[in-house]
Design an enzyme around this catalytic site. Structure first.
Site, short mmCIF file in Angstrom:
data_model
loop_
_atom_site.label_atom_id
_atom_site.label_comp_id
_atom_site.label_asym_id
_atom_site.label_seq_id
_atom_site.Cartn_x
_atom_site.Cartn_y
_atom_site.Cartn_z
N ASP A 1 -2.81 -0.86 -5.05
CA ASP A 1 -3.85 -0.46 -7.03
C ASP A 1 -3.05 -1.02 -8.27
OD1 ASP A 1 -3.29 2.14 -6.65
OD2 ASP A 1 -5.42 2.68 -6.55
N SER A 2 -1.78 -0.43 -8.36
CA SER A 2 -1.01 -0.61 -9.36
C SER A 2 -1.32 -2.27 -10.01
CB SER A 2 0.31 -0.62 -9.33
OG SER A 2 1.24 -0.81 -8.03
N GLU B 1 3.93 11.11 -4.66
CA GLU B 1 4.01 11.21 -6.26
C GLU B 1 4.11 12.22 -7.94
OE1 GLU B 1 1.70 7.99 -7.69
OE2 GLU B 1 2.54 7.31 -9.86
N ASP C 1 -3.94 -0.71 -0.61
CA ASP C 1 -4.37 0.70 -1.17
C ASP C 1 -5.91 0.29 -1.02
OD1 ASP C 1 -2.80 2.75 -2.19
OD2 ASP C 1 -1.94 1.67 -4.29
N LYS D 1 -3.83 3.02 2.17
CA LYS D 1 -3.31 4.25 1.77
C LYS D 1 -4.68 4.81 0.84
CE LYS D 1 -0.62 3.64 -1.61
NZ LYS D 1 -0.79 4.71 -2.92
N GLU E 1 -5.58 7.40 -2.13
CA GLU E 1 -5.16 9.00 -2.60
C GLU E 1 -5.86 10.56 -2.09
OE1 GLU E 1 -4.65 7.68 -6.61
OE2 GLU E 1 -3.50 6.28 -6.33
O1 KIV Z 1 -0.62 1.58 -6.54
C1 KIV Z 1 0.81 1.57 -6.07
O2 KIV Z 1 1.89 1.00 -6.28
C2 KIV Z 1 1.07 3.24 -5.49
C3 KIV Z 1 2.69 4.04 -5.40
C4 KIV Z 1 3.57 3.56 -6.63
C5 KIV Z 1 2.88 4.53 -4.24
O3 KIV Z 1 0.63 3.36 -4.98
#
Ligand code: KIV
Length: 256
Positions: free
Chosen positions: A44-45, A180, A83, A111, A113
């Protein structure tokens, strides 16, 4: 032959490092895949390095699904993880429903958090047969409450909580854990304490693998690069150079 997520435990046992990078579109996914990356993450970056949001908390489920579909068309070999955006996994039922949408979009796992606080969600997903990657340490979706991207594990209580998180997500069925910005010595302790691989980002060299935001690695988001990244290319400079050349050539052919 081991397939899917089992192969990553085996890699940990053999001491083979796991490589993971983010992708948000078809060409990047295909390039990473063709280069031999183990895991492609639709992080989600996306919100920051592609969509131009201030942080990841504005990313929507629709946006993540759209980009997951594009990445799935390009990643033929690597394991594709997506994510789950903030507030799409507030309850176990919601987590399973969201995860199923990602699987339909072409992801092979998801994934979220959180550690011990999210065991119910993780158990619900893994019991439903959905491969799950955990993410503990600095949690970007909590950046507003935390007031910034801070290193985790400096205090004894934080270190104990992170070790407990790692054990909790392993017991709940996670196949790997992203760590992280966890201090390197604690990342080593966590790596030794669990049977599933740890994949570090800014957490030192002792993790079982490493993950980065691809834009940081290749210098495609030049306005901000995390301290722990050593870019291996300067793609933004190349784009500027090509665009300037195009502008100069085009203007040079203008009729006087
Ligand atoms: O959102 C993302 O890119 C991430 C990675 C940096 C692990 O969660």
């Amino acid at each position: 032959m081991l397939n899917g997520t089992e192969k990553f435990r085996a890699m940990k046992r053999r001491g083979e490092k796991i490589t993971a990078l983010t992708a948000y579109d078809y060409p990047t996914a295909r390039l990473l895949d063709e280069s031999g990356i183990d895991i492609v993450l639709v992080g989600d970056s996306l919100g920051m390095v592609v969509l131009g949001y201030k942080d990841t908390t504005q990313v929507t489920l629709a946006e993540m699904l759209h980009h997951t579909r594009a990445v799935a068309r390009g990643a033929a070999r690597a394991l594709l993880i997506a994510d789950m955006p903030i507030h799409t996994y507030d309850t176990p039922e919601q987590a399973v429903a969201t995860a199923r949408q990602f699987i339909e979009a072409g992801a092979q796992g998801v994934k979220l958090e959180g550690g011990a606080s999210h065991v119910a969600q993780i158990e619900a997903m893994t019991s439903a047969g959905i491969p799950f990657m955990a993410h503990i340490g600095m949690l970007p979706q909590s950046v507003r409450e935390e007031g910034g991207y801070k290193v985790k594990g400096r205090t004894q209580s934080e270190a104990q909580a992170l070790l407990a998180d790692a054990r909790a997500v392993e017991n709940a069925g996670a196949f790997s854990i992203v760590l992280e910005i966890v201090i390197a010595d604690l990342a080593r302790q966590i790596t030794e304490a669990v049977g599933i691989p740890t994949i570090g980002i800014g957490s030192g060299e002792h993790c079982d693998g490493q993950i980065l935001v691809t834009h940081d690695l290749i210098g495609l988001f030049p306005w901000f690069t995390p301290k722990f990244v050593s870019p291996q290319a300067r793609v933004a400079d190349e784009i500027r150079r090509a665009v300037r050349t195009f502008i100069e050539r085009t203007r040079g052919t203008a009729r006087m």
